[in-house]
Design an enzyme around this catalytic site. Structure first.
Site, PDB file in Angstrom:
ATOM      1  CE  LYS A   1     -47.648 -12.064  -5.212  1.00 22.46           C
ATOM      2  NZ  LYS A   1     -48.966 -12.533  -4.736  1.00 22.46           N
TER       3      LYS A   1
ATOM      4  CB  CYS B   1     -38.845 -19.657 -18.454  1.00 22.79           C
ATOM      5  SG  CYS B   1     -37.389 -19.691 -17.399  1.00 22.79           S
TER       6      CYS B   1
ATOM      7  CB  CYS C   1     -34.790 -22.449 -15.069  1.00 21.68           C
ATOM      8  SG  CYS C   1     -34.290 -21.462 -16.506  1.00 21.68           S
TER       9      CYS C   1
HETATM   10 FE1  FES Z   1     -36.140 -23.115 -20.204  1.00 22.24          FE
HETATM   11 FE2  FES Z   1     -36.081 -21.515 -18.127  1.00 22.24          FE
HETATM   12  S1  FES Z   1     -35.135 -21.227 -20.035  1.00 22.24           S
HETATM   13  S2  FES Z   1     -37.081 -23.434 -18.353  1.00 22.24           S
END
Ligand code: FES
Length: 76
Positions: A23, A40, A42
């Site tokens: 994880k 991040c 995303c």
């Molecule tokens: Fe910006 Fe993932 S690179 S949210």
């Protein structure tokens, strides 16, 4: 006895970050955060857990709408 049908897997979001661990967890000392930092969400950043702007290409490629979590100090 009724065998369970195979569970259909849903898509993953983490394609390549720390795949060797069970994880991915990041612990950040809040006192070490400066005035503002972007994390991040995303899972495409090359500087994970920090955002490097890769979400822009991900959104263009997929039609997604993800962006970073931005932490900033309250200005007095
Ligand atoms: Fe910006 Fe993932 S690179 S949210």
């Amino acid at each position: 006895f009724q065998p369970k049908p195979p569970v259909e897997k849903k898509p993953i979001c983490n394609l390549k970050i720390q795949k060797e661990v069970q994880k991915v967890v990041n612990i950040v000392d809040i006192e070490e955060i400066g005035e503002k930092v972007s994390y991040c969400r995303c899972w495409r950043s090359k500087r994970f857990p920090l955002c490097d702007g890769s979400h822009t290409k991900h959104n263009e490629d997929t039609g997604d709408n993800v962006g970073p979590l931005v932490l900033k100090r309250k200005s007095n």
